[in-house]
Structures are given as C-alpha cells and as structure tokens.
Design a protein around this motif. Sequence first.
Motif, mmCIF file in Angstrom:
data_model
loop_
_atom_site.group_PDB
_atom_site.id
_atom_site.type_symbol
_atom_site.label_atom_id
_atom_site.label_comp_id
_atom_site.label_asym_id
_atom_site.label_seq_id
_atom_site.Cartn_x
_atom_site.Cartn_y
_atom_site.Cartn_z
ATOM 1 N N THR A 112 12.336 -9.732 6.525
ATOM 2 C CA THR A 112 10.517 -10.166 6.810
ATOM 3 C C THR A 112 10.199 -11.425 7.684
ATOM 4 N N ASN A 113 9.208 -11.382 8.331
ATOM 5 C CA ASN A 113 8.092 -12.968 8.828
ATOM 6 C C ASN A 113 7.427 -13.495 8.355
ATOM 7 N N VAL A 134 3.154 -10.075 -1.966
ATOM 8 C CA VAL A 134 3.604 -8.240 -2.353
ATOM 9 C C VAL A 134 2.790 -8.098 -1.313
ATOM 10 N N SER A 135 2.298 -7.066 -0.660
ATOM 11 C CA SER A 135 1.446 -6.527 -0.074
ATOM 12 C C SER A 135 0.849 -4.985 0.328
ATOM 13 N N ASP A 136 -0.155 -4.691 0.710
ATOM 14 C CA ASP A 136 -0.588 -2.766 0.821
ATOM 15 C C ASP A 136 0.189 -2.457 1.780
ATOM 16 N N ARG A 137 1.846 -1.653 1.022
ATOM 17 C CA ARG A 137 2.380 -0.708 2.533
ATOM 18 C C ARG A 137 2.803 0.229 0.927
ATOM 19 N N LYS A 138 2.802 1.270 1.807
ATOM 20 C CA LYS A 138 3.293 2.374 1.240
ATOM 21 C C LYS A 138 4.902 2.041 0.245
ATOM 22 N N SER A 139 4.875 2.735 -0.448
ATOM 23 C CA SER A 139 5.820 1.940 -2.247
ATOM 24 C C SER A 139 5.487 3.103 -3.218
ATOM 25 N N SER A 140 6.789 3.691 -3.504
ATOM 26 C CA SER A 140 6.472 5.061 -4.838
ATOM 27 C C SER A 140 6.497 4.319 -5.995
ATOM 28 N N ARG A 141 6.470 2.631 -6.139
ATOM 29 C CA ARG A 141 5.964 2.242 -7.344
ATOM 30 C C ARG A 141 4.890 0.799 -6.591
ATOM 31 N N LYS A 142 3.845 0.191 -7.777
ATOM 32 C CA LYS A 142 2.614 -0.531 -7.232
ATOM 33 C C LYS A 142 3.013 -1.176 -8.679
ATOM 34 N N LEU A 143 2.827 -2.924 -8.104
ATOM 35 C CA LEU A 143 2.097 -3.657 -9.200
ATOM 36 C C LEU A 143 0.495 -3.646 -8.918
ATOM 37 N N LEU A 144 -0.496 -4.089 -10.713
ATOM 38 C CA LEU A 144 -1.302 -3.998 -10.263
ATOM 39 C C LEU A 144 -1.977 -5.714 -10.924
ATOM 40 N N PHE A 145 -2.607 -5.676 -10.044
ATOM 41 C CA PHE A 145 -3.537 -6.923 -10.048
ATOM 42 C C PHE A 145 -4.793 -7.410 -10.508
ATOM 43 N N ASN A 146 -5.672 -7.812 -11.359
ATOM 44 C CA ASN A 146 -6.541 -8.414 -11.571
ATOM 45 C C ASN A 146 -7.259 -8.902 -10.343
ATOM 46 N N PRO A 147 -8.853 -9.378 -10.051
ATOM 47 C CA PRO A 147 -9.627 -10.143 -8.750
ATOM 48 C C PRO A 147 -8.553 -11.614 -8.607
ATOM 49 N N GLU A 148 -8.254 -12.154 -9.360
ATOM 50 C CA GLU A 148 -8.338 -12.986 -9.414
ATOM 51 C C GLU A 148 -6.333 -12.705 -9.208
ATOM 52 N N LEU A 174 -0.541 -2.767 -5.519
ATOM 53 C CA LEU A 174 0.021 -3.604 -3.974
ATOM 54 C C LEU A 174 2.062 -3.139 -4.498
ATOM 55 N N ALA A 175 2.492 -4.232 -3.621
ATOM 56 C CA ALA A 175 4.069 -3.196 -2.947
ATOM 57 C C ALA A 175 4.576 -4.825 -3.751
ATOM 58 N N PHE A 176 5.460 -4.552 -4.341
ATOM 59 C CA PHE A 176 6.431 -5.774 -4.233
ATOM 60 C C PHE A 176 7.141 -6.648 -3.093
ATOM 61 N N SER A 177 7.171 -7.223 -2.599
ATOM 62 C CA SER A 177 8.276 -7.572 -1.428
ATOM 63 C C SER A 177 9.694 -8.058 -1.633
ATOM 64 N N GLY A 178 9.586 -7.750 -3.099
ATOM 65 C CA GLY A 178 11.397 -8.651 -2.831
ATOM 66 C C GLY A 178 11.269 -10.316 -2.674
ATOM 67 N N GLY A 213 0.372 -13.133 -8.174
ATOM 68 C CA GLY A 213 0.372 -11.672 -7.075
ATOM 69 C C GLY A 213 0.204 -12.828 -5.290
ATOM 70 N N TYR A 214 0.890 -12.692 -4.629
ATOM 71 C CA TYR A 214 0.743 -13.646 -3.845
ATOM 72 C C TYR A 214 0.596 -12.508 -2.269
ATOM 73 N N GLU A 215 -0.617 -12.091 -1.996
ATOM 74 C CA GLU A 215 -0.755 -11.204 -1.287
ATOM 75 C C GLU A 215 -0.222 -11.668 0.144
ATOM 76 N N HIS A 216 0.584 -10.801 1.153
ATOM 77 C CA HIS A 216 0.392 -11.343 2.473
ATOM 78 C C HIS A 216 0.278 -10.137 3.323
ATOM 79 N N SER A 217 0.214 -10.150 4.519
ATOM 80 C CA SER A 217 0.273 -9.303 6.005
ATOM 81 C C SER A 217 1.466 -9.294 6.870
ATOM 82 N N ALA A 218 2.209 -10.208 6.378
ATOM 83 C CA ALA A 218 3.654 -10.245 6.823
ATOM 84 C C ALA A 218 4.494 -8.927 7.585
ATOM 85 N N ASP A 219 5.131 -8.678 8.517
ATOM 86 C CA ASP A 219 5.688 -7.654 8.480
ATOM 87 C C ASP A 219 7.292 -7.553 7.537
#
Length: 237
Positions: A112-113, A134-148, A174-178, A213-219
């Motif tokens: 990742t960057n 976490v990020s919005d990417r394709k994954s078979s498993r997702k974590l679920l977050f409230n508005p906060e 959202l998908a966990f980024s590891g 969760g910290y949502e990001h849009s990095a590669d």
Amino acid sequence: MKALIFAAGKGTRLKPFTDHHPKALALVNGIPLLERNIKYLQSFGINDFVINVFHFGEQIVEFLKKNDNFGAKIDISDEHDELLETGGGLMFARRFLDFGEDFLIMNADILTNLDLNYFVKFHQEKKDFATLAVSDRKSSRKLLFNPEMILKGWLNVQTGEQRLAEFNKGFKPLAFSGIHCVNPEIFNKIKRTGKFSIMEEYLDLMSLERIHGYEHSADLIDVGKPDSIAEAEKIFK
C-alpha cells in the motif's frame, strides 16, 4: 514507534512459490514483499520492527541477516512450534511490544501507499486501544461501521452471514486493509490463548469497546495469489 509485521503464514494461495519459500519473500518487480514493507515503514520514520516467522522462517532470518536488517532494529518472534495466526502471533510477540507505546501491525503480504502519518494521528486522537485501516474495495468479507466509524459488525458477502454488535441501521461495509494501530492495552483485553485470529477478538470486543475504522482511498493490494502479483507490479515499481 514499533511495527509488528506478520510474516509467519503458509501462503497456500501463492503455491507453488510457497512450497519452498515464505510468502513474505515473494517478489514484486524483483523486490521481496518483506523488503518493500520494511522500507515503506522506514519512510515514515519507523525503524524498530518485530517480525513473526513460522513457514520457512529460517529463510526470512537469513534474508534479513544478508541485508544487515536494512539498517533497522529487528526482533524475530519465532513460532516454530505452532503457527499461531494473527491473534496468537500478537500475544506471542508481547514481550517485544508491551512497553506502553502505540505500535503498528501490518501483514507482510499487503502492499500500500497509505499515508501512515494521518492514520496514526487519527488513532491517537480517538484514544482507542485499536484502530483499523479500511477501504471501499472488493472483498468477500467486510467490516461494518456506524456513521461515527465505530466497528459494529462483520459480513460475509458471499453467504450473507453477519455478526453484529447491535441492530444493523445501514452500517457502512468496508474491507480491512491488514493494517492496525494499537495500544499495548490490547494485551489486557484479549481473552483467547493459543492459535486464533485477532479479528475474532475485535468482533467480541466491539460490543463493549470502541474500535474505530480509518477509511482511506490509498492503493492497496493483497498479494495473496499469483494474479495479484501481476496487479501489484503495475502499481508498485
């Protein structure tokens, strides 16, 4: 800040390479994943590492020795008796990490960057014991977050199976980024022993604790399969 790199896994999806090598030494444009991630973390001023090993762990130790640890301080957490997965691996490495300071956890097969400065700042502002990238990417498993952006559940996209801390009020999947930023307080919260996934603990704890969760849009590429290596080579030169 210290960083724990999980490099113990068998990497079965990367066969036949992992029949004779650890997945952490898989090459992307001729550079091993482990080297890439050590240098990635060093670019943010992190030079103190714990690396857990199991599958062909001696090859990782030799690789680091051959490269003078890339100028870093590196402790090896050797799980030679049993592969302990992420949760067990974290607990096994406790003696290297439990010093009152936040530390990063990263899977060796993630590239990742992501700007870690913003991630760590977010974690420290929230004052949680754990923050998950976490990020919005394709994954078979997702974590679920409230508005906060507080963890409230887990979803298997393929089967529809869910684990929820409370009724699903349109939680964001959202998908966990590891990549996690954690406080050593986590060691006092984990209940399991032996071999277990850290995600199972997070899902148990989400009913009682705040885990952001910290949502990001990095590669970000999970280099788990041969076709993902080809994908990673287009981005990470």
